[in-house]
Motif scaffolding. Structure first.
Motif, PDB file in Angstrom:
ATOM      1  N   ASP A  78     145.133 129.233 -26.075  1.00  0.00           N
ATOM      2  CA  ASP A  78     145.921 128.442 -24.641  1.00  0.00           C
ATOM      3  C   ASP A  78     144.949 128.754 -23.620  1.00  0.00           C
ATOM      4  O   ASP A  78     144.320 127.870 -22.847  1.00  0.00           O
ATOM      5  CB  ASP A  78     147.015 129.031 -24.068  1.00  0.00           C
ATOM      6  N   LEU A  79     143.967 130.344 -23.881  1.00  0.00           N
ATOM      7  CA  LEU A  79     143.100 129.896 -22.415  1.00  0.00           C
ATOM      8  C   LEU A  79     142.356 129.222 -22.751  1.00  0.00           C
ATOM      9  O   LEU A  79     141.221 128.494 -21.440  1.00  0.00           O
ATOM     10  CB  LEU A  79     143.077 132.112 -22.044  1.00  0.00           C
ATOM     11  N   VAL A  80     141.326 129.035 -24.099  1.00  0.00           N
ATOM     12  CA  VAL A  80     140.346 128.429 -24.632  1.00  0.00           C
ATOM     13  C   VAL A  80     141.011 127.114 -24.228  1.00  0.00           C
ATOM     14  O   VAL A  80     139.977 126.461 -23.346  1.00  0.00           O
ATOM     15  CB  VAL A  80     140.234 129.120 -25.757  1.00  0.00           C
ATOM     16  N   GLU A 105     142.563 125.848 -21.665  1.00  0.00           N
ATOM     17  CA  GLU A 105     142.384 125.684 -20.107  1.00  0.00           C
ATOM     18  C   GLU A 105     140.645 125.785 -19.740  1.00  0.00           C
ATOM     19  O   GLU A 105     141.249 125.024 -18.659  1.00  0.00           O
ATOM     20  CB  GLU A 105     143.417 127.780 -19.851  1.00  0.00           C
TER      21      GLU A 105
END
Lengths: 257, 176
Positions: B43-45, B47
């Motif tokens: 998810d961070l990637v 984002e």
């Protein structure tokens, strides 16, 4: 170069030793041994950091971002500017409700089972528990929005995930919490800022209901949707919001269990 | 300077696709170590690349793309942890589960080193990961972490000294 200086420089960057380091190593077998060890250590570190497998669909998801982001940006621009004031007025009305019955009005010819109805009732009841969040959204006090990572850190606790990376841009998520909605089952509760005001999205990791059904009480309308490995429940104070966002939301929620 | 590829292409979309193609695997690996939670890392990637797409015009020098992405990722991770303390899983268990083809001794060595890396204080682990995963120079790491170059080089030295000490049971080079 003395030994301390040599070790410091080698351990700071064994992968790119400069000419001075290489010369010192050539002239001293102990130095050469130390350099070899440090480079071996780095090879092992490199192998370890390369171990986590790359998710198979990550590349495709990232490549799809320009299209989905542009679509989301278009939708954000299209939002009516009077949205907040209209919902501020409704918030005042909502605060006047002191005691609430959660009688459900069913629109289906085939009635859901008693167990399915009980879950819907619990979901509606939970909304009243979260009334402070809804009121804060309506008055604009709850303006911060959650990122995809934050949302999914909550949803993963219900064995689910938000698969649409651009959804938080399209429908800002103002609240996300792994709430206990149905005892004994993991669940996640998101409240989205939709064009029709706060829209609750609940994901519950329990048995899917036998059939999709609608529910409502004096204040809220809801939709209980059976999904692959659990239930998706949408609840809003505006019944039309359910149909407006049903397709987007069912397509945006996936299961990780 | 890290070996960030020059990004060819005349349109914003082509620039973005080159970024993804060349860098997403390193960004993901760094994200896994940063948040210690593979699903969260994914998810961070996403984002990170979403923000990169939106502000791609601000990236003047394509050679700085990797450092730029890593910086966005670090910022997103910090934002996440300001508001959440998600349950962390031990990435050691997950990643080593796929390495059953290794000899037992090799596997044990890897496990020891992995555990030692997990035990490193963040101030030592972070520059080490930026150097190993990102291929960044000391100067680039200093810019990403907002430190001076000497501090970075000292921390890199200490990070490996601690690993050597734990992993190879050697005297602590830090004390020499």
């Amino acid at each position: 170069m003395n030994e301390i200086e040599f070790r410091k420089r080698v351990l700071a960057d064994p992968g790119s030793p400069d000419a001075e380091i290489l010369d010192a190593a050539r002239q001293n077998p102990l130095f050469q041994g130390f350099l070899d060890q440090a480079q071996q250590l780095d090879q092992n570190i490199d192998a370890i950091v390369s171990e986590p497998p790359i998710p198979a669909d990550l590349h495709a998801k990232l490549m799809a971002i320009p299209a989905t982001a542009e679509s989301a940006d278009d939708n954000v621009v299209a939002l009516p500017v009077h949205r907040k004031s209209r919902w501020q007025a409704l918030a005042v009305a909502a605060c006047l409700i002191v005691a609430v019955g959660t009688t459900m009005i069913l629109n289906q010819d085939n009635l859901p089972s008693a167990a399915d109805l009980a879950m819907g009732n619990q979901a509606l009841g939970h909304l009243y528990h979260e009334n402070p969040q809804l009121a804060a959204m309506n008055t604009g006090e709850l303006e911060a929005s959650f990122t995809l990572a934050e949302i999914n850190s909550v949803m993963m606790q219900a064995g689910s995930e938000l698969t649409n990376a651009s959804l938080p841009s399209e429908l800002p998520v103002r609240y996300a919490n792994p709430c206990l909605i149905v005892p004994g089952f993991q669940s996640a509760h998101l409240i989205l800022q939709s064009d029709a005001g706060p829209l609750s999205v609940m994901v519950i990791n329990n048995s899917p209901v036998e059939q999709e059904y609608r529910l409502s009480d004096d204040r809220f309308s809801g939709l209980v949707i059976p999904m692959e490995k659990g239930n998706l429940i949408l609840i809003s104070e505006q019944p039309e919001a359910l149909d407006t966002y049903r397709g987007t939301l069912t397509a945006s929620v996936g299961w990780t269990i | 300077m890290s070996d960030t590829p020059v990004i060819h292409g005349s349109t914003k979309k082509q620039r973005y696709e080159s970024l993804v193609e060349n860098l997403y695997q390193d960004v993901y690996r760094y994200a896994v170590w940063l948040c210690k939670n593979p699903p969260l890392a994914e998810d961070l990637v996403q984002e990170t690349f979403l923000r990169a797409w939106r502000s791609l015009d601000s990236l003047q020098n394509d050679k700085a793309a990797k450092a730029w992405l890593f910086t966005i990722l670090r910022r997103e991770n910090a934002r996440l942890y300001e508001r959440y303390r998600p349950d962390l899983v031990d990435i050691e268990d997950q990643s080593l589960a796929d390495s059953d083809d290794q000899e037992p001794d090799q596997k044990m060595e890897r496990e020891m080193l992995h555990a030692a890396m997990n035990r490193l204080e963040p101030e030592y682990r972070e520059p080490l990961l930026l150097q190993v995963i990102g291929g960044f120079s000391g100067k680039e790491i200093a810019e990403i972490l907002d430190l001076n170059n000497n501090t970075v080089m000292t921390r890199l030295f200490r990070a490996r000294s601690k690993l050597k000490q734990e992993f190879a049971l050697e005297p602590d080079d830090d004390e020499t």
